[in-house]
Scaffold this motif. Structure first.
Motif: not given
Lengths: 158, 273
Positions: A44-46, A58-61, A63-64, A115, A130-131, A133-134
């Motif tokens: 819950a912090t990204g 668009t790829l996003v989290n 929770c953000l 994505e 890299e893609a 990495s999150g």
């Protein structure tokens, strides 16, 4: 603060959120109000990527994202990637390459891979890493995840 | 929650709700909401504000809308003009975070370890603000007063940043902690026409600082037409001088010295052309 009802479009379905709270994240509303369990709550912090969604592609989290700010936009989870409800080539490749252990990170990884391959049909290993990495995987199955993405790219180009 | 579509509507929404939280990409605000640290009475979401979107460049400089995401700052066409900014944006988190995080949000949060502001300081950029009193400009180096506190007045918001045109290399380097946040960062911009090097250090102190003594030291040591440093010993001394603004601990100073030395060597190579 309670919000007036707003609409969320998730995986092609319209939902109405009644008595939503102003500060709620998209992650919270998807899971707790709409029962969409393809998004997972990790940090819950990204930082972990388990709640990844596509918002207007668009790829996003999740929770953000402030849930109310996603009203009127197209939210896609890993469950909504295929139109017929079956598995996509990315999802099949994850299964076949052994890229899923406990599965908690899998929906986020699948979305990140989807994505990437939409943007970059033939990514190199550095671009794949890299893609992704999150997206944290505590089972440490990254090699097989990278292999799964390679297989999809190869499969689509043949 | 307000979702203004124009800058004037955004200013009006802020006037109507002075305590409203401004929502850019959400990457800083949402963790605070998720943890319960902040409980918003009202939110003004800036994503749909037309005037905050996009960028454009001309002979005088580059205008960067506050709504630009970090991913957009990395786009090749913009990175060609502002490579250090693209590099800082590209290292600021994984793709899903960079797809959301915005230039204006990063500046407004004013985190000590933010990587964007040191670059803007080295580029001599200006932060463009907008409020009910009209537009206002603040030099990037004076925008953050202390971590979390900016030169924004009540009712104002960040509209854009403007970077004056300069011909010459731009570099950025950060040494990161395990958390991914910068222990120190160094940004360097060469202006071959005005024959200046500007260097800013971030994260080492509460707000970014210019390394003016190090900049002055270079004045007589660069072959400007060739874009080279005559005596390679100047790199070491430049690094040492930049590190003098870095404060403590010693390892942070050392990291600044190494970054600064490497950036200068990359920007202005040694020896005759």
């Amino acid at each position: 603060v309670t919000l007036s009802p707003y609409r969320l479009r998730v995986d092609g379905q319209e939902h109405r959120v009644v008595d939503g709270r102003l500060g709620d994240s998209l992650l919270r509303v998807l899971r707790d109000r709409l029962g969409v369990t393809a998004v997972k709550e990790g940090c819950a912090t990204g930082d972990c990527g388990t709640c990844a969604v596509l918002v207007d592609g668009t790829l996003v989290n999740g929770c953000l994202v402030l849930a109310a700010a996603a009203a009127g936009r197209e939210v896609t989870t890993a469950s909504g990637l295929s139109h017929d409800g079956g598995a996509t080539d990315v999802q099949r490749a994850f299964a076949e390459a052994g890229a899923v252990q406990c599965g908690f990170c899998a929906p986020g990884l699948v979305l990140a891979a989807h994505e990437l391959l939409t943007r970059t049909p033939a990514p190199g290993d550095a671009q794949i890493r890299e893609a992704l990495s999150g997206n944290r995987c505590a089972c440490a199955g990254f090699e097989r995840v990278v292999e799964a993405v390679r297989r999809v790219a190869a499969g689509r180009s043949s | 929650m307000a979702t203004p579509h124009t800058l004037d509507e955004a200013v009006a929404a802020l006037e109507a709700h002075p305590a409203a939280l401004l929502l850019g990409g959400g990457t800083d605000l949402m963790p605070a909401l998720n943890s319960g640290r902040l409980r918003p009475g009202s939110v003004v979401a800036l994503r749909a504000v037309r005037e905050l979107a996009g960028w454009h460049g001309d002979d005088l400089g580059v205008w960067l809308g506050a709504g630009l995401t970090f991913t957009q700052l990395q786009q090749p066409s913009l990175a060609a003009l502002l490579p250090a900014l693209a590099r800082a944006a590209g290292a600021a988190g994984p793709p899903a975070v960079r797809n959301a995080a915005t230039l204006g949000g990063n500046l407004g949060t004013a985190a000590r370890r933010g990587d964007i502001l040191p670059v803007l300081v080295a580029l001599d950029a200006v932060v463009l603000l907008h409020g009910s009193g009209g537009p206002r400009k603040v030099p990037a180096g004076r925008f953050v007063l202390e971590p979390g506190r900016t030169a924004l007045r009540p009712g104002e918001l960040i509209a854009a940043a403007w970077v004056p045109a300069a011909r010459g290399p731009q570099e950025f380097c950060a040494v990161r902690r395990e958390s991914g946040r910068s222990l120190v960062s160094v940004a360097l911009a060469v202006d071959l026409d005005t024959r200046r090097v500007r260097c800013a250090v971030g994260a080492a102190r509460p707000v970014p600082v210019r390394a003016t003594a190090a900049e002055a030291f270079l004045a007589g040591r660069v072959d400007w037409p060739a874009g080279r440093v005559a005596d390679a010993a100047a790199y070491e001394e430049f690094g040492r001088l930049v590190a003098t603004v870095a404060g403590s601990p010693p390892y942070a100073r050392h990291a600044v010295a190494v970054c600064a030395r490497r950036l200068l060597a990359r920007a202005l190579p040694a020896g005759p052309a």
